[in-house]
Design an enzyme around this catalytic site. Structure first.
Site, PDB file in Angstrom:
ATOM      1  N   SER A   1      10.134 -18.227  35.821  1.00 16.97           N
ATOM      2  CA  SER A   1       8.779 -17.845  36.185  1.00 16.97           C
ATOM      3  C   SER A   1       7.864 -17.969  34.965  1.00 16.97           C
ATOM      4  O   SER A   1       7.803 -19.032  34.343  1.00 16.97           O
ATOM      5  CB  SER A   1       8.771 -16.432  36.783  1.00 16.97           C
ATOM      6  OG  SER A   1       7.567 -16.173  37.451  1.00 16.97           O
TER       7      SER A   1
ATOM      8  N   LYS B   1       7.753 -21.106  32.156  1.00 12.40           N
ATOM      9  CA  LYS B   1       6.647 -21.866  31.571  1.00 12.40           C
ATOM     10  C   LYS B   1       6.853 -21.970  30.058  1.00 12.40           C
ATOM     11  O   LYS B   1       6.681 -23.027  29.444  1.00 12.40           O
ATOM     12  CB  LYS B   1       5.309 -21.174  31.860  1.00 12.40           C
ATOM     13  CG  LYS B   1       4.987 -20.867  33.314  1.00 12.40           C
ATOM     14  CD  LYS B   1       3.652 -20.126  33.430  1.00 12.40           C
ATOM     15  CE  LYS B   1       3.482 -19.365  34.736  1.00 12.40           C
ATOM     16  NZ  LYS B   1       3.435 -20.179  35.929  1.00 12.40           N
TER      17      LYS B   1
ATOM     18  N   HIS C   1      12.833 -15.681  44.432  1.00 18.83           N
ATOM     19  CA  HIS C   1      12.260 -16.168  43.178  1.00 18.83           C
ATOM     20  C   HIS C   1      13.156 -15.755  42.014  1.00 18.83           C
ATOM     21  O   HIS C   1      13.535 -14.587  41.873  1.00 18.83           O
ATOM     22  CB  HIS C   1      10.862 -15.577  43.008  1.00 18.83           C
ATOM     23  CG  HIS C   1      10.139 -16.042  41.780  1.00 18.83           C
ATOM     24  ND1 HIS C   1      10.094 -17.355  41.386  1.00 18.83           N
ATOM     25  CD2 HIS C   1       9.407 -15.354  40.856  1.00 18.83           C
ATOM     26  CE1 HIS C   1       9.377 -17.463  40.283  1.00 18.83           C
ATOM     27  NE2 HIS C   1       8.953 -16.254  39.942  1.00 18.83           N
TER      28      HIS C   1
END
Length: 496
Positions: A308, A312, A442
């Site tokens: 998540s 990045k 997720h």
């Protein structure tokens, strides 16, 4: 009647038993409303304030606390309730024809597996590289050509491509990420009790931080630096280095700008966004590993991962630090493996996707300079297929989720399919993998669908034992009217 009541009690008892999170599922964090304990054999560990995850090891842990947020929650937190185990797409299937150039589900390698250690892509030399013209240049609604210099000249050799990488890195730092500092004047380190302590000094200031090292075997083990904690299974023989990236640069909210040890060293007004500061921290960890044999890590076989928001960061670290042998960003979405232009296109199709204009209101991951360009990314002379391309020909395995609209399921697929052409040009397709599957929460690693892929990358590029396919371009989603060829109007040169 008694039978009905007994049945109901059995159902309730079964529900209570199930009120635990399973392997690699979320078990806490700000805003979380699901189970706070893990099934037997798993422990709830903190990846960051927003996301706690059940990882193998130990028995059931006590429920972690979930402090109330002191700032408004971000617009892209993990799910606030446990989704079904196999969620349907969050938008109806597209009614347009299937893509004109569907991706292969898992293409075979186009070249035999390497018999020698993977390439390392050293920092390109500036000696013979062309100068980069000032300014943004002409705008481009499609993805910019990674094989054309900013001055319009064409990349015709591997040496040219290294110069192009240097140019792209400079442009991305100038207009999006903020400046990645040169190596500091001094890095000292010591190792004791599984803790690597690091002190960095530069321009009369000093900071100290530490990372924990676990697992591994022998005196020169490969290792994976995990932002927060690993959200992927790390196999035996590979050490885990837990990096508290929030300690280096805070990411609580948009008010976190300039907070953390990086800014204590370089000043709160430094141009670097949090992700650039974290990449700097990864570079200092590798410096320390090179100086500290007692840590038992081979600094030439180091990977980096995160999920998540931390995914990045892992992508940016791989792009800015050439000593990283394997980069594994997981579900990084916008600001990571997604291209800004395609995220905007998805938004224009009515999809709920994180766009550049939104991300700058959420957090400080990017440099403040990006605020000037987020509403007109078509003017930028780069996109994130080129951020990923800074890693080439080193190994990159991108894990994405085909069920999460917010991450930009098409923006990530299209961006990484475009990025792949850079490995293709260098004859290094075996070093590139993109795997987009669904049926998981997720940041919950999909072991059933992706374990073989992950193990193949770790075996080949960290353990250097080979085995398994590592040339992967895979998506489980129908991307509707998206046509990759329209977004990548360039020819792929042979730079081998």
């Amino acid at each position: 009647m008694k039978s009905t009541v007994a049945s109901a009690l059995l159902v309730l008892a079964g529900t209570a038993v199930q009120a635990q999170s399973g392997p690699w599922q979320q078990c806490g964090g700000i805003g979380w409303q699901g189970p706070f304990t893990c099934v037997s054999g798993h422990t709830c560990q903190v990846l960051n304030d927003w996301y706690h995850q059940c990882v193998p090891g130990g028995g059931p842990s006590p429920p972690p606390t979930s402090p109330p947020p002191t700032t408004p929650p971000p617009t892209s937190p993990p799910p606030t309730s446990p989704p079904p185990t196999s969620p349907p797409p969050t938008s109806p299937p597209p009614t347009s024809p299937p893509p004109t150039s569907p991706p292969p589900t898992s293409p075979p390698p186009t070249s035999p597996p390497p018999t020698s250690p993977p390439p390392t892509s050293p920092p390109p030399s500036s000696g013979s590289c062309p100068s980069t013209p000032g300014g943004l240049g002409s705008g481009n609604q499609r993805l910019p050509d990674p094989f054309t210099f900013h001055n319009g000249n064409t990349v015709t050799s591997a040496a040219d491509f290294q110069c192009r990488q240097r140019e792209v890195s400079s442009l991305i730092q100038q207009y999006e990420l903020g400046q990645f500092p040169a190596p500091p004047q001094s890095v000292t380190s010591s190792y004791s009790g599984n803790t690597l302590s690091i002190t960095v000094s530069d321009q009369g200031r000093s900071i100290s931080f530490s990372v924990s090292i676990s697992g591994g075997s022998g005196s020169k083990s490969p290792a994976i630096i995990a932002y927060g904690a690993p959200s992927i299974p790390v196999p035996n023989g590979v050490a885990t280095i837990r990096f508290n990236n929030d300690d280096i640069a805070a990411q609580q909210s948009g008010s976190s700008r300039g907070q953390g040890k990086f800014y204590n060293l370089y000043g709160s007004g430094h141009s670097a966004g949090a992700m650039t500061a974290w990449a700097w921290g990864v570079a200092r960890i590798i410096d320390a590993l090179e100086k500290t044999p007692a840590a038992g890590i081979d600094p030439t076989r180091v990977g980096v991962t995160g999920c998540s928001r931390n995914g990045k960061g892992a992508m940016v670290a791989g792009a800015l630090e050439p000593r990283i042998a394997l980069t594994i960003p997981q579900e990084s979405g916008s600001g990571g493996s997604a291209c800004w232009r395609i995220s905007n296109w998805q938004g224009q199709q009515g999809q709920n996707v994180q766009t550049p204009a939104q991300i700058i209101t959420e957090n400080v991951w990017l440099g403040p300079v990006f605020n000037n360009h987020a509403n007109n990314v078509n003017a930028l002379p780069f996109d994130h297929h080129q951020l990923a391309g800074l890693i080439a020909p080193r190994a990159l395995y991108v894990i994405e989720n085909s069920d999460m609209e917010w991450l930009g399921w098409t923006a990530t697929y299209g961006c990484m399919a475009a990025a792949r052409t850079q490995w293709e040009a260098l004859g290094a397709l075996d070093n590139f993998g993109f795997s987009q599957v669904g049926g998981n929460q997720h940041c919950s690693f999909n072991s059933g669908k992706q374990s073989a892929e992950l193990n193949a990358f770790i075996n080949k590029f960290l353990l250097q034992s080979g085995g398994g396919t590592t040339s992967i371009l895979r998506t489980e989603r129908n991307h509707g009217s998206f046509n990759l060829a329209e977004w990548t109007p360039w020819n792929v040169p042979n730079l081998r």
